[in-house]
Design a protein around this motif. Structure first.
Motif, PDB file in Angstrom:
ATOM      1  N   ALA A 144      12.154   9.493  -6.496  1.00 57.14           N
ATOM      2  CA  ALA A 144      10.775   9.931  -6.680  1.00 57.14           C
ATOM      3  C   ALA A 144      10.099   9.112  -7.779  1.00 57.14           C
ATOM      4  O   ALA A 144      10.758   8.550  -8.655  1.00 57.14           O
ATOM      5  CB  ALA A 144      10.745  11.412  -7.041  1.00 57.14           C
ATOM      6  N   ASP A 145       8.767   9.076  -7.739  1.00 59.84           N
ATOM      7  CA  ASP A 145       8.007   8.382  -8.782  1.00 59.84           C
ATOM      8  C   ASP A 145       7.881   9.277 -10.022  1.00 59.84           C
ATOM      9  O   ASP A 145       8.484  10.349 -10.098  1.00 59.84           O
ATOM     10  CB  ASP A 145       6.644   7.940  -8.249  1.00 59.84           C
ATOM     11  N   PHE A 165       0.861  -1.182   0.000  1.00 61.95           N
ATOM     12  CA  PHE A 165       0.000   0.000   0.000  1.00 61.95           C
ATOM     13  C   PHE A 165       0.895   1.230   0.000  1.00 61.95           C
ATOM     14  O   PHE A 165       2.004   1.185   0.536  1.00 61.95           O
ATOM     15  CB  PHE A 165      -0.868   0.034   1.264  1.00 61.95           C
ATOM     16  N   THR A 166       0.418   2.335  -0.570  1.00 59.85           N
ATOM     17  CA  THR A 166       1.177   3.576  -0.526  1.00 59.85           C
ATOM     18  C   THR A 166       0.307   4.702   0.024  1.00 59.85           C
ATOM     19  O   THR A 166      -0.928   4.674  -0.076  1.00 59.85           O
ATOM     20  CB  THR A 166       1.696   4.005  -1.915  1.00 59.85           C
ATOM     21  N   HIS A 167       1.005   5.680   0.608  1.00 57.59           N
ATOM     22  CA  HIS A 167       0.348   6.899   1.073  1.00 57.59           C
ATOM     23  C   HIS A 167       1.394   7.992   1.183  1.00 57.59           C
ATOM     24  O   HIS A 167       2.586   7.702   1.350  1.00 57.59           O
ATOM     25  CB  HIS A 167      -0.343   6.684   2.426  1.00 57.59           C
ATOM     26  N   HIS A 168       0.946   9.234   1.095  1.00 53.53           N
ATOM     27  CA  HIS A 168       1.884  10.356   1.118  1.00 53.53           C
ATOM     28  C   HIS A 168       2.349  10.710   2.536  1.00 53.53           C
ATOM     29  O   HIS A 168       3.271  11.496   2.683  1.00 53.53           O
ATOM     30  CB  HIS A 168       1.273  11.580   0.419  1.00 53.53           C
ATOM     31  N   GLU A 169       1.721  10.133   3.564  1.00 56.29           N
ATOM     32  CA  GLU A 169       2.152  10.353   4.940  1.00 56.29           C
ATOM     33  C   GLU A 169       2.216   9.007   5.658  1.00 56.29           C
ATOM     34  O   GLU A 169       1.294   8.191   5.549  1.00 56.29           O
ATOM     35  CB  GLU A 169       1.179  11.278   5.671  1.00 56.29           C
ATOM     36  N   ASN A 172       6.878  12.553  -6.726  1.00 54.74           N
ATOM     37  CA  ASN A 172       6.523  12.280  -5.329  1.00 54.74           C
ATOM     38  C   ASN A 172       7.375  11.141  -4.768  1.00 54.74           C
ATOM     39  O   ASN A 172       7.885  10.314  -5.519  1.00 54.74           O
ATOM     40  CB  ASN A 172       5.043  11.893  -5.226  1.00 54.74           C
ATOM     41  N   ARG A 173       7.505  11.123  -3.475  1.00 54.69           N
ATOM     42  CA  ARG A 173       8.178  10.014  -2.788  1.00 54.69           C
ATOM     43  C   ARG A 173       7.203   9.432  -1.776  1.00 54.69           C
ATOM     44  O   ARG A 173       7.265   9.739  -0.587  1.00 54.69           O
ATOM     45  CB  ARG A 173       9.451  10.501  -2.096  1.00 54.69           C
ATOM     46  N   PRO A 174       6.269   8.592  -2.234  1.00 62.28           N
ATOM     47  CA  PRO A 174       5.268   8.059  -1.310  1.00 62.28           C
ATOM     48  C   PRO A 174       5.891   7.096  -0.296  1.00 62.28           C
ATOM     49  O   PRO A 174       6.972   6.553  -0.516  1.00 62.28           O
ATOM     50  CB  PRO A 174       4.291   7.319  -2.229  1.00 62.28           C
TER      51      PRO A 174
END
Length: 128
Positions: free
Chosen positions: A73-74, A42-46, A78-80
């Motif tokens: 980064a993607d 799973f991914t999330h920004h926080e 971003n770097r989730p």
């Protein structure tokens, strides 16, 4: 006004899973009729949201592996953060498709950015 985000589109189809299983049967000697070690991501920004998700998944019988952030980064800059859990299970393409549906729904219910899919490997025997 609701701040709920749209549901993530299903990107892992039953047809893709059927091809994956054929590939595993052709290229490995894994016993796919028995339990294998399935990893789910799973991914999330926080990271805080992933900690909460981890606790819920562990309560459902998943084993926590890691929460981490990649160095690079993607495609969107971003770097989730990533959550990796695993479970020893036996799957067919149909049962894995159903599990993926559950995990897509879980990610949506928890407000996570993404259920990113799974990996598979044989269960490693513990060293004596």
């Amino acid at each position: 006004m609701s701040d709920s985000k749209p549901r993530q589109p299903k990107t892992i189809t039953l047809e893709m899973l059927q091809k994956m299983f054929v590939n595993i049967f052709e290229k490995t000697d894994w016993n796919m009729t028995g339990e294998m070690l399935w990893g789910y991501f799973f991914t999330h920004h926080e990271p805080e949201a992933l900690v909460k998700a981890k606790d819920l998944l562990v309560a459902q019988g998943y084993r926590f592996v890691d929460i981490y952030q990649l160095d690079e980064a993607d495609d969107h800059g971003n770097r989730p953060w990533w959550l990796h859990v695993e479970k020893e299970e036996t799957h067919t393409p149909a049962t894995l498709d159903a599990r993926n549906d559950e995990l897509y729904q879980f990610a949506y219910d928890q407000g996570l950015d993404c259920y990113d899919g799974m990996d598979i490997g044989p269960i490693q025997e513990a060293e004596e």
